[in-house]
Structure formats: C-alpha cells, structure tokens
Scaffold this active site. Structure first.
Site, PDB file in Angstrom:
ATOM      1  N   GLU A 274       1.153  -0.979  -0.465  1.00 41.38           N
ATOM      2  CA  GLU A 274       0.207   0.067  -0.037  1.00 41.38           C
ATOM      3  C   GLU A 274       1.139   1.270   0.237  1.00 41.38           C
ATOM      4  O   GLU A 274       1.517   1.286   0.780  1.00 41.38           O
ATOM      5  CB  GLU A 274      -1.103  -0.329   1.117  1.00 41.38           C
ATOM      6  N   CYS A 308      -1.990   9.132   2.321  1.00 36.13           N
ATOM      7  CA  CYS A 308      -1.705   8.473   0.574  1.00 36.13           C
ATOM      8  C   CYS A 308      -3.168   8.973  -0.013  1.00 36.13           C
ATOM      9  O   CYS A 308      -2.535   9.093  -1.427  1.00 36.13           O
ATOM     10  CB  CYS A 308      -1.588   7.394   0.840  1.00 36.13           C
TER      11      CYS A 308
HETATM   12  P1  NAD Z   1       8.320   5.497   4.615  1.00 41.22           P
HETATM   13  O1  NAD Z   1       8.305   4.867   2.675  1.00 41.22           O
HETATM   14  O2  NAD Z   1       9.404   6.605   4.575  1.00 41.22           O
HETATM   15  O3  NAD Z   1       8.275   4.335   5.979  1.00 41.22           O
HETATM   16  C1  NAD Z   1       6.792   2.861   6.459  1.00 41.22           C
HETATM   17  C2  NAD Z   1       7.706   1.829   6.460  1.00 41.22           C
HETATM   18  O4  NAD Z   1       8.635   1.610   5.593  1.00 41.22           O
HETATM   19  C3  NAD Z   1       8.280   2.509   7.728  1.00 41.22           C
HETATM   20  O5  NAD Z   1       7.237   1.621   9.350  1.00 41.22           O
HETATM   21  C4  NAD Z   1      10.005   2.146   7.740  1.00 41.22           C
HETATM   22  O6  NAD Z   1      10.026   2.333   8.761  1.00 41.22           O
HETATM   23  C5  NAD Z   1       8.974   1.121   6.650  1.00 41.22           C
HETATM   24  N1  NAD Z   1      10.860   1.310   5.907  1.00 41.22           N
HETATM   25  C6  NAD Z   1      11.488   1.684   4.902  1.00 41.22           C
HETATM   26  N2  NAD Z   1      12.421   1.282   4.623  1.00 41.22           N
HETATM   27  C7  NAD Z   1      12.073  -0.224   5.035  1.00 41.22           C
HETATM   28  C8  NAD Z   1      12.588  -1.399   4.655  1.00 41.22           C
HETATM   29  N3  NAD Z   1      14.121  -1.592   3.768  1.00 41.22           N
HETATM   30  N4  NAD Z   1      12.529  -2.700   5.199  1.00 41.22           N
HETATM   31  C9  NAD Z   1      11.026  -2.561   5.696  1.00 41.22           C
HETATM   32  N5  NAD Z   1      11.272  -1.525   6.332  1.00 41.22           N
HETATM   33  C10 NAD Z   1      11.125  -0.654   5.822  1.00 41.22           C
HETATM   34  O7  NAD Z   1       6.542   6.451   4.145  1.00 41.22           O
HETATM   35  P2  NAD Z   1       6.226   7.222   5.742  1.00 41.22           P
HETATM   36  O8  NAD Z   1       7.067   8.372   5.403  1.00 41.22           O
HETATM   37  O9  NAD Z   1       6.028   6.855   6.578  1.00 41.22           O
HETATM   38  O10 NAD Z   1       4.992   7.125   4.959  1.00 41.22           O
HETATM   39  C11 NAD Z   1       4.304   7.955   4.208  1.00 41.22           C
HETATM   40  C12 NAD Z   1       4.284   7.523   2.928  1.00 41.22           C
HETATM   41  O11 NAD Z   1       3.447   6.176   2.916  1.00 41.22           O
HETATM   42  C13 NAD Z   1       3.641   8.071   1.592  1.00 41.22           C
HETATM   43  O12 NAD Z   1       4.184   7.922   0.369  1.00 41.22           O
HETATM   44  C14 NAD Z   1       2.200   7.921   1.752  1.00 41.22           C
HETATM   45  O13 NAD Z   1       1.607   7.834   0.436  1.00 41.22           O
HETATM   46  C15 NAD Z   1       2.122   6.416   2.132  1.00 41.22           C
HETATM   47  N6  NAD Z   1       1.185   5.718   2.782  1.00 41.22           N
HETATM   48  C16 NAD Z   1       0.489   4.735   1.761  1.00 41.22           C
HETATM   49  C17 NAD Z   1      -1.140   4.757   2.440  1.00 41.22           C
HETATM   50  C18 NAD Z   1      -1.776   3.737   1.709  1.00 41.22           C
HETATM   51  O14 NAD Z   1      -2.670   2.269   1.803  1.00 41.22           O
HETATM   52  N7  NAD Z   1      -1.460   3.479  -0.002  1.00 41.22           N
HETATM   53  C19 NAD Z   1      -1.088   5.085   3.653  1.00 41.22           C
HETATM   54  C20 NAD Z   1      -0.262   5.522   3.811  1.00 41.22           C
HETATM   55  C21 NAD Z   1       0.544   5.930   4.137  1.00 41.22           C
END
Ligand code: NAD
Length: 528
Positions: A274, A308
């Site tokens: 997502e 998002c």
């Molecule tokens: P992010 O990608 O920085 O982090 C999201 C999660 O992924 C965190 O828990 C982070 O620690 C983890 N992560 C990052 N790299 C990883 C790896 N290599 N291995 C395992 N885990 C890892 O995102 P953010 O800044 O927290 O959130 C914002 C983003 O999330 C935006 O792009 C937004 O659109 C998206 N988002 C999407 C949805 C959806 O349902 N489509 C919902 C909410 C947020």
C-alpha cells in the site's frame, strides 16, 4: 506538569513501561533534562511535531530481540490457527470494545505524536473499531466455493486456511488504523501478527498493541499480537527477509515498497503493498461547486496533506477555472493552522523539519517550472503566520496554478504536504488522461451533475480512472472500511480492509474428493 504520555498510557491501562524513557530522563540536547542518561540499547526520541518538545524515548529492538519476536509469533500462530474462526472473532470483538472504550485517550496520543487534529485522531481510532466489527462478522464467512467435477462420484471444493504469521509494516501518518486494518482481518483468518511501526509513531503503536495483546492474552491467546521496533537495516530488513513471515503487508512510500517487494519476492513470499498516491479531482462545468469546494479543501489540507489519499492535483474545466480557484483561495484564507488539539484548528503540523524542507523544495520547483502561487507557499513560521507559541513544523496550505501548457514536472511526484496543483482542461477525455498521467494510481474523484461524465470516469471498459479508488461527488480521501482499499501502478496493487481483502491473509486449498468404487482420471485419460 506530569508526563502527558504516561498519563494517557495510564488512562488506557497500559502499564508496561519497559520500552519507555520519560522526557525527564532523556539527555539534554534531545529535548530532555537528564544530563548523564546513557541508553543501553538504541533509542528513538519521539517529539511532538507541533511544539518540538520531547514526548518520550523508546528503546528499540536489536537483532536478538527481533529474532525472539519472530519465533514467538510463529509459535503463537500454530496455537491460534487451531481456534475456530468464530471464536477468534470473539477475541477481535473484545479488542474492538477496548478501542471503543479508550478512543479519547488513544486519539489524543495520536494528536500529540503525529500532529493530527483532534477529530482526525479520534477518527483514526474509530477505524480500528469499525474494522474490528467488520472482522467479527467475517469470522463466520471465510468461505470457499464448490464446483462440479467432470467425473462421476467426485466433489471439488475449496477451503481457506490460515496463512501464517503476518509482518505488518506501517507508515507514520496512520499510526494505528493501518495496523488495525491488517491485524483484525489477519486475526480472524487465524494468523498471528508481528507489527513494525514507523519510528516516527512508536508511542501509538505501543499503546495499540498493548491493548490488543492484553485482551487476547486475557482470553488465553498470548503472542498473537507482537511488536518490534527498530531501524530499517536492523529490524525492517530482518523482517522482510524472514521466511517464517508468510505475508508482509507494508504501507509507506513507493521507495520502501520497491525494496520490500523485491526482498519478499526473492524468497517467494507474499507481499501486500500500500504505497504512495498522487490523487486528482476533476471538476466538470455542471458540478455542484459548494459540494466540490468543501470536498476538495478537506481532501487537500486534511491531515496537513499527509494522507496517501490527499488531493494533490485539481483538474478543472477551463470555463469555471477562475471561479473555482477564487472560491478555493477564499476558503484557504479562513483555515486555522495551529495546535492540533486547539479549538477550531483544521491544519496541524507536518511530521518533521525534513518534511517542511521537502514542502519548500517542491514549492520552489513549481515556481521555477512556471507555476503561480495562488495561496500559501511558505513555512507557517514567520511572525504573522507561525501558530502562536508553537515551535513545530508548520507549512501553509498551498495552491499552485500550473502554467498554460499544463507542464509541471513536480506535480508528478508525491510531496507529503498540503500542496494542491491546479490544471485546466477543455474536454473530459483530456482530464481523464491527466488524472491517469502519473506513476501512482491510488485515489481519484470527479465532481459532476451528469451521468455521462461520471460513467465515462467509471467506464467498465477500463478507459476511465486507472486508480484503485474512484469517487463521484466526493473527495479523494476518507475511505470507508467496507470497501477494498488500495491502488494500482506504483501504489503497489495491494488491497486491504473490506470486501474480499481477507483472502490475502489466507491460503486457498482446492480439495477433490472421490467417493465411488472406481478410479476415474480427469481429461478422460485411461491408464489400464
Ligand atoms: P516510509 O516509506 O518512509 O516508511 C513506511 C514504513 O516502512 C516505516 O515503518 C519504515 O520504517 C518502513 N521501512 C522503510 N524501509 C524499509 C525496509 N527496507 N525494510 C522494512 N521496512 C522499511 O513512509 P512514511 O513516510 O512513513 O509514510 C508516508 C508514505 O506512506 C507516503 O508515500 C504515503 O502515500 C504512504 N502511505 C500509503 C498508504 C496506502 O494505503 N497506500 C497509507 C498511508 C501512507
């Protein structure tokens, strides 16, 4: 003044403080008063994005504790899957009740930790309650099909079986709802859940998981809801590479999704992604503009543009563009920015100083690419604009008009901030092409009074919106849990929450049963 976070955890009955360090114990320089505190394990300092004040320190997992958590989740799974699904549903019902009871306290903690305004913090907890209700009903409906066999005296049917421990990775902007969507469904499906929240929102995760675990353990099911916290290299990467976790459900940026998708695919595991969105709303000339403007403003500035599903692009018919832009600018001028828990505040802070820098960089890029600022455009930090007494990360809700050519490269990217780019169009086909002309495919909306336009947007041939979510006369954000939630293209293709999303958390088994006295082979093959 006491320790706000401690008081809220007390109110929720969360007594275990093993992971937590109070602000008074935190070293100076990290926002605390303690001079000589040396954490024995890596620690994350959580700050209030509205004030910049330290809320707590959180002790993080290392490789060893992470391994214990994965093993514990695998062990719990074997016991949990043996519990009949409707009985699992009763556990989820009790968890939902717990969140109902503690909605106010948890909602407030969300506001303190990620800066959501009070109504949105509470609304997020309500999503957990709603999905728990949904999952309870689902616990009696995890059914498969039966189909006729081509052979006499044979039956074919499918059954859905628990999948395994599920790793849930969540983003900062929905610090408990996304876990709730995953965890409540996974639990009724018979899976254990191991949650790795964002390090920008660990306190909400500690409280939420403690409540779920307390209920499940109290009903005789310890270990079903586990929690690990740590940086992406130490903990995140370990989780996604581990074969014991049958499904990795990951919510976050497209960058993260590419990495998770690749690592999980390499071990031929399942992932549910997502990811980011870049959502547009189209406004047709026959739209009810009162409905449209209200929906667009909420979609563009709600959660300070950090959803998002935030409306990031407005595609408005040329004939009404001036009117729509004028109305939006007037509405933006009335928006109160400030303390997310303050009276009448509609826009809180961005999550971090870095997020404000990214916001300013995007505004700068838009200007250099020919965009015109219609509203906002700056840090809400100057003498006049900075919310009174707050030293946090505020940005002004911003409207930027694209140049006449409609060429504005920065609008193809998701900047996690309240920026709305406005484009003008002449024909609906052109507007739909613009809606679809980005890499992401999460949410989309059209405002129109005409059935032809709305049906063109939802065209059953697939020629309309290419997004996972398509709204008519509603904004791009604010999905209900009853429908499947997710998006296409770079948004990752995953579906969570309602409809038949539960199937991602189970494995399908096709069962063929012969009950005759002769052996008949399929496809008429004779083997005698
Ligand atoms: P992010 O990608 O920085 O982090 C999201 C999660 O992924 C965190 O828990 C982070 O620690 C983890 N992560 C990052 N790299 C990883 C790896 N290599 N291995 C395992 N885990 C890892 O995102 P953010 O800044 O927290 O959130 C914002 C983003 O999330 C935006 O792009 C937004 O659109 C998206 N988002 C999407 C949805 C959806 O349902 N489509 C919902 C909410 C947020």
């Amino acid at each position: 003044m006491g320790w706000q976070v401690g008081d809220l955890l007390d109110a929720m009955g969360v007594r275990d403080r093993a992971r937590l360090v109070t602000p008074a114990e935190l070293p100076r320089g990290t926002g605390g008063a303690g001079a000589a505190f040396k954490p024995e394990t890596p620690m994350q300092v959580v700050t209030n994005p509205a004030t910049g004040e330290a809320l707590a320190g959180v002790r993080l997992d290392d490789g060893e504790s992470c391994e214990r958590a994965i093993a514990g989740s695998a062990e719990a799974f074997v016991k949990w899957r043996a519990v009949p699904a409707p009985v699992r549903g009763q556990v989820v019902r009790a968890i939902g009740d717990e969140f109902r009871k503690h909605k106010a306290a948890l909602g407030r903690l969300i506001s303190l930790e990620v800066g959501k305004i009070a109504a949105e913090g509470q609304g997020e907890v309500q999503e957990v309650v709603d999905i728990a209700d949904f999952a309870v009903g689902l616990s009696r409906q995890l059914h498969g099909l039966t189909m006729p066999s081509e052979r006499p005296e044979h039956r074919i049917m499918e059954q859905w079986l628990p999948l395994g421990p599920v790793g849930v990775i969540s983003a900062f902007n929905f610090p408990c709802a996304v876990w709730g969507w995953n965890a409540m469904l996974a639990a009724v499906c018979g899976d254990s859940v191991l949650w790795k929240p964002s390090l920008l929102a660990p306190l909400t995760a500690i409280a939420s998981n403690a409540m779920a675990d307390r209920v499940a353990t109290g009903m005789g099911h310890p270990g079903v809801f586990g929690l690990v916290m740590g940086d992406d290299e130490q903990v995140g990467e370990r989780l996604i590479a581990d074969r014991r976790l049958a499904l990795i459900s990951a919510t976050g940026s497209c960058r993260m999704g590419r990495r998770v998708g690749e690592v999980v695919a390499r071990r031929l595991g399942r992932s549910l992604l997502e990811l980011g969105g870049n959502n547009a709303a189209i406004v047709e000339p026959d739209a009810d503009l009162d409905v449209a403007i209200k929906s667009i403003v909420f979609g563009a500035v709600g959660t300070a543009g950090q959803r998002c599903t935030t409306t990031r692009r407005l595609i408005v018919h040329r004939s009404i563009a001036e009117d729509v832009i004028g109305r939006l600018a007037r509405a933006y001028a009335t928006i109160k920015i400030g303390d997310p828990l303050g009276e009448g505040v509609l826009v809180g802070p961005l999550i971090s100083a870095r997020a404000v820098e990214q916001f300013l960089a995007a505004v700068g890029a838009a200007k250099s690419q020919g965009g015109t600022i219609v509203a906002g455009g700056g840090r809400a930090g100057g003498e006049q604009t900075h919310p009174k007494g707050l030293r946090g990360h505020f940005a002004q809700p911003t409207i930027i008009r694209a140049p006449a050519s409609n060429e504005l490269a920065i609008a193809k990217e998701e900047t996690f901030a309240p920026i709305l780019y406005v484009f003008a169009y002449s024909h609906l086909d052109e507007a739909i092409a613009m809606n679809n002309g980005v890499d992401q495919g999460l949410s989309s909306a059209i405002f129109t009074g005409g059935v032809r336009s709305s049906e063109r947007f939802l065209d059953p041939s697939g020629a309309g919106s290419d997004c996972g979510l398509a709204y008519v006369n509603l904004g791009t954000s604010g999905a209900e849990i009853g429908g499947a939630f997710g998006g296409e293209k770079d948004t990752g293709g995953g579906r969570e929450s309602g409809s038949d999303s539960w199937k991602a958390y189970m494995r399908r088994q096709t069962c063929t049963i012969g009950f005759g006295k002769t052996v008949t082979l399929a496809q008429g093959i004779r083997f005698e």
